[in-house]
Scaffold this motif. Structure first.
Motif, PDB file in Angstrom:
ATOM      1  N   ASN A   1       5.304  10.713   2.284  1.00  0.00           N
ATOM      2  CA  ASN A   1       6.373  10.930   1.306  1.00  0.00           C
ATOM      3  C   ASN A   1       6.179  12.235   0.523  1.00  0.00           C
ATOM      4  O   ASN A   1       6.394  12.297  -0.681  1.00  0.00           O
TER       5      ASN A   1
ATOM      6  N   ALA B   1       4.136   9.799  -4.960  1.00  0.00           N
ATOM      7  CA  ALA B   1       3.758   8.386  -4.927  1.00  0.00           C
ATOM      8  C   ALA B   1       4.784   7.507  -5.617  1.00  0.00           C
ATOM      9  O   ALA B   1       5.520   7.938  -6.499  1.00  0.00           O
ATOM     10  N   HIS B   2       4.824   6.256  -5.186  1.00  0.00           N
ATOM     11  CA  HIS B   2       5.584   5.202  -5.851  1.00  0.00           C
ATOM     12  C   HIS B   2       4.641   4.513  -6.856  1.00  0.00           C
ATOM     13  O   HIS B   2       3.433   4.743  -6.828  1.00  0.00           O
TER      14      HIS B   2
ATOM     15  N   GLU C   1       3.280   1.692  -6.859  1.00  0.00           N
ATOM     16  CA  GLU C   1       2.148   0.976  -6.248  1.00  0.00           C
ATOM     17  C   GLU C   1       0.992   1.925  -5.953  1.00  0.00           C
ATOM     18  O   GLU C   1      -0.168   1.496  -5.966  1.00  0.00           O
ATOM     19  N   GLY C   2       1.290   3.187  -5.712  1.00  0.00           N
ATOM     20  CA  GLY C   2       0.220   4.162  -5.502  1.00  0.00           C
ATOM     21  C   GLY C   2      -0.638   4.323  -6.743  1.00  0.00           C
ATOM     22  O   GLY C   2      -1.864   4.320  -6.678  1.00  0.00           O
TER      23      GLY C   2
ATOM     24  N   ALA D   1      11.358   3.173  -6.844  1.00  0.00           N
ATOM     25  CA  ALA D   1      10.300   3.578  -7.760  1.00  0.00           C
ATOM     26  C   ALA D   1      10.649   3.174  -9.187  1.00  0.00           C
ATOM     27  O   ALA D   1       9.810   2.673  -9.934  1.00  0.00           O
TER      28      ALA D   1
ATOM     29  N   ASP E   1       0.841  -1.190   0.000  1.00  0.00           N
ATOM     30  CA  ASP E   1       0.000   0.000   0.000  1.00  0.00           C
ATOM     31  C   ASP E   1       0.877   1.240   0.000  1.00  0.00           C
ATOM     32  O   ASP E   1       1.898   1.291   0.673  1.00  0.00           O
ATOM     33  N   ASP E   2       0.489   2.223  -0.794  1.00  0.00           N
ATOM     34  CA  ASP E   2       1.215   3.488  -0.825  1.00  0.00           C
ATOM     35  C   ASP E   2       0.346   4.538  -0.152  1.00  0.00           C
ATOM     36  O   ASP E   2      -0.768   4.812  -0.600  1.00  0.00           O
ATOM     37  N   GLU E   3       0.872   5.111   0.924  1.00  0.00           N
ATOM     38  CA  GLU E   3       0.046   6.049   1.691  1.00  0.00           C
ATOM     39  C   GLU E   3      -0.093   7.403   1.003  1.00  0.00           C
ATOM     40  O   GLU E   3      -0.966   8.184   1.363  1.00  0.00           O
ATOM     41  N   SER E   4       0.766   7.696   0.055  1.00  0.00           N
ATOM     42  CA  SER E   4       0.705   9.026  -0.552  1.00  0.00           C
ATOM     43  C   SER E   4      -0.448   9.150  -1.552  1.00  0.00           C
ATOM     44  O   SER E   4      -0.750  10.254  -1.990  1.00  0.00           O
TER      45      SER E   4
END
Lengths: 323, 288
Positions: free
Chosen positions: A117, A121-122, A124-125, A158, A83-86
């Motif tokens: 971050n 986002a990475h 995954e986001g 990334a 999971d990407d929190e951004s």
């Protein structure tokens, strides 16, 4: 004097009002504050807009979702890596309409900023965003995306996980979604990271938000090898809501209170809500074919160039190239 | 108004002629390097005779490092003799954001490369098999994507859709063109949408990544091929290595963002040697 300095001065004045008990003096000061707002904080330069768009007190995605919706639930994970929190995803209900909200999240303090971050986002986001959009398509829910990012994260992991591919895939799939997509730039709209969730039927911007191909600092350092020329870069980049409306990139501008959205968050959210409800009602009536075609046409027609047409001149046509 | 059109036409005609002349003397042109009899390989720094190097498909004879190629050389390498018909001519780059010096810069590159813009496309045949082929030229402003390049890429996919032909695209670009600001950014969405439409018709799209493919081009049509090939030792990534180094404040590992790295990470189907490229493309086309 930039907008942040003006804001500090305004805050000083406001704190003075609170200290004074005398009624007349208070009234006088209030008038002064009102005058100060009208004269000093209304006309903003492009760079002021950039500073406001990045303001830490500005309402972020989670604030908007909490205040905008009747009810919501957050959904997480891209089902592929992590999971990407951004980038945040919500199932929500706005004024009785079920929607999927996807938004880029920034933090208000340094801890949150680290956690999110800085809104970068990475892959995954973006893949999570795509998963939720596909889900929304399945259940015929309109999609609302809130854009607030300096850009996609430039880092080793990334790149290893295919930042470019993730963004490209989003652009590819979003162009063909069968549900209405509305994007709102609530803060900083930076480069591919913003566009990756921003291929929409209609794009709106908050008055002091900015949307650009990259940060003014990056622009200045690429073109003039000097990042300190960022304020000047901002003025030539056409990144404010007003400029982009003129260029026909966005459909509308959402008014903010004087001094920026953080001076009156509720009023800003209300404006956004009003707009969203009316646009959602309209877009829900549009057929699927028209939605997709409309979105395609919107992007197909963006571009600024001329074409010289040889055929119209009746004479020489271009000869095919031979080795 | 009429006069203006005539003048413009004359100008364009002379420029097109120049373009053709430039194309005719292709084989003896410089690649990454200054003109002359000898040239230096940017990878191994050894001195090579230009002719030997051109005959070797612009690959260094000593270290086998493939050098950047102009669009025209690429077409000569890939497309059957006399089969290429260029499409999408006559685009004029304008200066949408009124940036100082942008027009002059574009004019200088036009003069230097003999191209309209950093992208050339048209009909071509590979071992007799028809396809639409598009080539980005990294010698034109680092192959950056502005309004015209975005439009031409979109047009090339539309042409392929119209003709129901497979699309082969050689990407080589530094990313979106900064001078055109938001317009350049939106070209990413525009081109990706065109790829989607092409793909929905069940047509094949082969993307070949060459040195360098970065930024907005990687994050749009270059990474959307049904089959993605790459040339050896090419830089392919979203963010440039310098930007990443500045962000994470440490130096990058060896071979980072190179074709072989992407192959290992699963973003490229095959790394193909330049001498084998035409054969490989023909082989893939034969499967479809």
């Amino acid at each position: 004097m930039n907008i942040l300095e003006k804001e500090t001065k305004l805050r000083e004045l406001l704190s003075k009002i609170d200290e004074i008990d005398d009624c007349d003096a208070k009234k006088k000061l209030e008038e002064e504050v009102a005058r100060y707002k009208q004269t000093m904080m209304k006309e903003l330069s492009a760079w002021d807009n950039v500073l406001l768009a990045r303001h830490s007190a500005r309402p972020k995605t989670d604030d908007f979702v909490a205040m905008l919706t009747d009810d919501y639930i957050e959904l997480k994970g891209d089902r592929l890596y992590q999971d990407d929190e951004s980038i945040k995803g919500y199932l929500a209900c706005i004024h009785g309409i079920n929607v999927t909200i996807i938004g880029e999240q920034k933090g208000k303090n340094i801890e949150d900023q680290m956690r999110y971050n800085f809104g970068m986002a990475h892959p995954e986001g973006y893949r999570k965003a795509l998963r939720l959009m596909k889900q929304a398509e399945k259940f015929h829910r309109p999609i609302i995306t809130l854009i607030d990012t300096p850009g996609a994260y430039p880092g080793i992991e990334a790149e290893e996980r295919g930042q470019g591919e993730a963004i490209a895939r989003n652009l590819f799939e979003m162009s063909d979604l069968s549900v209405p997509v509305i994007s709102i730039v609530i803060g900083e709209g930076g480069s591919g990271g913003a566009l990756a969730i921003g291929v929409a039927n209609e794009i709106y911007m908050l008055e002091h938000a900015v949307y650009s191909i990259l940060s003014p600092e990056g622009y200045a350092s690429i073109l003039w090898k000097d990042a300190s020329k960022a304020p000047y870069a901002a003025s030539v980049m056409k990144l404010t809501s007003k400029d982009l409306l003129e260029l026909g990139i966005i459909e509308g501008v959402i008014k903010e209170p004087i001094g920026g959205a953080h001076f009156d968050v509720e009023a800003t959210v209300l404006e956004v809500k009003k707009l969203l409800v009316s646009r959602l009602r309209d877009l829900r009536k549009v057929s699927v074919g028209d939605l997709i075609q409309g979105r395609r046409n919107k992007y197909r027609n963006i571009g600024f160039f001329q074409r010289f047409n040889y055929d119209n001149l009746g004479g020489q046509k271009h000869e095919p190239f031979k080795d | 108004m009429n006069n203006w059109i005539k003048e413009e036409y004359q100008k364009r005609k002379t420029r097109t002629l120049k373009y053709h002349k430039a194309r005719q003397k292709t084989k003896a042109m410089e690649a990454d390097v200054p003109s002359g009899l000898y040239t230096k390989c940017p990878s191994c720094k050894s001195t090579i005779q230009i002719q030997a190097f051109v005959d070797n498909d612009f690959v260094c004879t000593v270290c086998h490092h493939p050098l950047r190629m102009r669009a025209i050389d690429r077409l000569n390498l890939i497309i059957d003799r006399n089969s290429f018909v260029e499409k999408g001519l006559g685009y004029i780059t304008l200066n949408p954001l009124f940036q100082d010096g942008y027009e002059e810069k574009v004019a200088a590159y036009k003069e230097k490369t003999g191209l309209d813009e950093a992208y050339v496309y048209g009909y071509g045949e590979i071992h007799g098999m028809p396809c639409v082929v598009g080539v980005m030229d990294s010698f034109f402003m680092m192959g950056s994507m502005g309004s015209v390049v975005g439009e031409k890429v979109t047009k090339s996919f539309e042409y392929a859709m119209y003709k129901k032909l497979p699309m082969i695209l050689f990407a080589a670009s530094g990313g979106a063109r900064m001078q055109e600001g938001i317009y350049s950014l939106m070209q990413m969405a525009k081109t990706s949408a065109a790829v989607k439409q092409h793909s929905d018709l069940g047509l094949l799209y082969i993307s070949v990544l060459t040195h360098p493919t970065t930024g907005g081009v990687t994050a749009s049509f270059a990474m959307l091929g049904d089959i993605i090939l790459a040339e050896p030792d090419a830089l392919i990534g979203f963010a440039g290595p310098r930007v990443i180094e500045q962000t994470i404040k440490q130096s990058l590992p060896e071979g980072f963002q190179k074709s072989e790295f992407l192959l290992k990470k699963g973003f490229v189907d095959k790394v193909v040697d330049r001498h084998e490229l035409k054969k490989t493309l023909a082989k893939i086309l034969r499967f479809h």
